[in-house]
Design an enzyme around this catalytic site. Structure first.
Site, mmCIF file in Angstrom:
data_model
loop_
_atom_site.group_PDB
_atom_site.id
_atom_site.type_symbol
_atom_site.label_atom_id
_atom_site.label_comp_id
_atom_site.label_asym_id
_atom_site.label_seq_id
_atom_site.Cartn_x
_atom_site.Cartn_y
_atom_site.Cartn_z
ATOM 1 N N MET A 10 0.862 -1.193 0.000
ATOM 2 C CA MET A 10 0.000 0.000 0.000
ATOM 3 C C MET A 10 0.894 1.237 0.000
ATOM 4 O O MET A 10 1.931 1.249 0.654
ATOM 5 C CB MET A 10 -0.877 0.011 1.251
ATOM 6 C CG MET A 10 -1.691 1.300 1.413
ATOM 7 S SD MET A 10 -2.778 1.282 2.851
ATOM 8 C CE MET A 10 -1.616 1.717 4.151
ATOM 9 N N ASP A 12 0.023 5.750 -1.073
ATOM 10 C CA ASP A 12 -0.829 6.919 -0.793
ATOM 11 C C ASP A 12 -2.309 6.629 -0.519
ATOM 12 O O ASP A 12 -2.919 5.822 -1.219
ATOM 13 C CB ASP A 12 -0.860 7.861 -2.006
ATOM 14 C CG ASP A 12 0.481 8.105 -2.630
ATOM 15 O OD1 ASP A 12 1.483 7.679 -2.079
ATOM 16 O OD2 ASP A 12 0.508 8.743 -3.697
ATOM 17 N N ARG A 133 0.214 14.409 -12.737
ATOM 18 C CA ARG A 133 -0.530 13.414 -11.943
ATOM 19 C C ARG A 133 -1.178 13.947 -10.664
ATOM 20 O O ARG A 133 -1.036 15.084 -10.301
ATOM 21 C CB ARG A 133 0.382 12.242 -11.597
ATOM 22 C CG ARG A 133 1.620 12.551 -10.793
ATOM 23 C CD ARG A 133 2.349 11.234 -10.481
ATOM 24 N NE ARG A 133 3.579 11.428 -9.745
ATOM 25 C CZ ARG A 133 4.781 11.533 -10.325
ATOM 26 N NH1 ARG A 133 4.901 11.484 -11.629
ATOM 27 N NH2 ARG A 133 5.858 11.708 -9.577
#
Ligand code: FRU
Length: 490
Positions: A10, A12, A133
């Site tokens: 995992m 952000d 992004r």
């Protein structure tokens, strides 16, 4: 106390949204392993921000692109046409990341955020560049003239770009912020929101959060903030940071002294890519960040049984407060639903030797209050009952600093991990700070230190300690009185 997925990698937090009484936490997730690959959005929900239920991954990568970070909104006015006026759709914005090309795409959910359909007209915003992004979308102005605003980064340019839309599908350019301030790394995961200073609705400021990697204040990944004004088109800082120069645009080029001149949400090594929930009450802002650092995230041993990698920080309520000198500061207060009532232990006056050993829970919060008198500070040692792991927290009054030393017991941890982190705090005779701690797995525990009422925060992974003990000793003279408030994770 801290969210972690049951398995796998995992990073952000993504798409934080509160809808119909439920907090949704999506996150960068590899459904197939514990390396940073096959990026998709994992999914968990909670009604109280303390107990989380993990669900099947929400948006999966495909042959064309990985699903990088982004945000989610509830399309109340059905501006996108994906839902209906009575049953609004949730619309997620993510970066479709392909080698050499990143653009913003959307997906929508008509079942309250559980299953998602990628939009056939993707991408919705494409500049033809390789590092554009992390879109964060919010509704600007709730009135009839309102519209959607997207903040996203051109990561290598150290720029935040603002775009607007009426239907969430067609976006037009508004303005850009940067490069300025901390620029010794790429910019990632921006967020922007209004907050009322000391709750005064006539004094609303906008806070722009920008994550930076590397080049953060504690080394590696870190998140800074800029306070200013947004008029619906552009963001203007109240006190602008110096514009970048060719020298500062070099990775890790800015000195600690230069970096201390900027606002940071956290002075620790392990608080990155933090963003806030959409859909909470006006001016209610809750942030969750990834409790790790790109300098070593991939090489911290994963949990041997569950094999998950990384956890999130505690959810933190954000507010703006004006300090004694009139400076507006960003304050963080953990949403403390996950702990018991505190038990107060009065340690009285501390002479030169350390206090008797206090047993502490494996996970919980300790509120330390001390009247220092003429003492120069104090030292708080947290470690396992077997003497292993933990960290030492020192308050040095003269230097007006807190130090967290996590260099003991790092044998199984990457070299980049060890060392001392420091945070400037007020020089105060009455010292108070809250230390939240939690065991994450056999190798690491987490410590989050809130000082100066939450105006200064230091988040750090530390060598694992559990069934812990705490000892306090004085630094430079006896301490008049110390008391501890000990609360346990429920
Ligand atoms: C930040 C980040 C984002 C990107 C994501 C990829 O940690 O690098 O910029 O979208 O992670 O997992």
């Amino acid at each position: 106390m801290h969210f972690a997925p049951r398995h796998n990698w995992m990073n952000d937090p993504n798409g934080l949204v509160h809808h119909d009484g439920v907090h949704h936490l999506y996150f960068q997730y590899n459904p197939q392993g514990n390396a940073h690959a096959n990026l998709s959005w994992g999914h968990a929900t909670s009604t109280d921000l303390a107990v989380w239920t993990e669900h099947a991954p929400a948006i999966l990568w495909d042959d064309d692109a990985q699903i990088f970070s982004g945000s989610t909104v509830v399309d109340h006015g059905n501006t996108s046409g994906f839902g209906t006026a009575d049953a609004p759709a949730l619309v997620a914005f993510y970066t479709a990341a392909a080698p050499g090309h990143q653009a913003q795409s959307i997906a929508y959910s008509t079942d309250g955020g559980h299953s998602w359909e990628k939009y056939h007209g993707n991408p919705v915003l494409d500049r033809g560049t390789s590092d554009f992004r992390d879109p964060k979308v919010f509704r600007y102005d709730d009135g009839a003239d309102g519209y959607w605003v997207m903040v996203a980064v051109e990561a290598h340019d150290r720029q935040v770009l603002f775009h607007r839309s009426d239907d969430l599908k067609t976006w037009t350019f508004l303005s850009a912020y940067g490069p300025a301030g901390p620029v010794g790394g790429v910019w990632e995961c921006p967020d922007m929101f209004p907050l009322a200073v000391d709750g005064d609705e006539d004094d609303v400021r906008w806070v722009l959060l920008i994550s930076l990697n590397p080049g953060g204040i504690a080394g590696g990944s870190g998140t800074h903030h800029v306070i200013g004004d947004f008029d619906g088109v552009s963001f203007r800082p109240t006190t602008p940071y110096p514009p970048a120069t060719p020298e500062t645009l070099v990775e890790r080029s800015q000195t600690r002294e230069q970096l201390e001149g900027f606002g940071w949400i956290d002075f620790g090594r392990d608080c990155y890519a933090g963003v806030t929930f959409d859909g909470l009450a006006r001016h209610e802002r809750t942030l969750i960040a990834w409790m790790d650092n790109w300098e070593y995230a991939g090489s911290i041993p994963a949990d041997p049984e569950a094999r998950y990698r990384s956890a999130m920080t505690l959810p933190r309520r954000l507010s703006l407060v004006r300090d004694g000198e009139g400076v507006v500061r960003l304050r963080q207060t953990p949403v403390a639903t996950g702990i018991t009532e505190e038990r107060v232990v009065d340690l009285g006056r501390l002479e030169r030797n350390s206090s008797p050993t206090q047993e502490i829970p494996t996970s919980g919060r300790i509120r330390i209050s001390a009247r220092l008198g003429t003492s120069q500070g104090l030292e708080v040692r947290l470690e396992g009952q077997d003497g292993r792991g933990g960290a030492v927290l020192r308050y040095d009054r003269g230097a007006a600093r807190i130090e967290l030393d996590r260099s003991r017991g790092v044998e199984h941890l990457p070299t980049a991990f060890g060392g001392v982190q420091t945070m400037p705090v007020a020089d105060a005779e009455e010292f108070r700070c809250d230390v939240w701690f939690d065991s994450l797995n056999d190798e690491v525990s987490a410590v989050e230190v809130f000082a100066d009422d939450g105006d200064r925060v230091l988040t750090s992974l530390v060598p694992a300690f559990s069934g812990g003990v705490l000892r306090i000793s004085t630094v430079g003279g006896p301490v008049e009185a110390v008391s501890l408030g000990i609360a346990e994770a429920r």
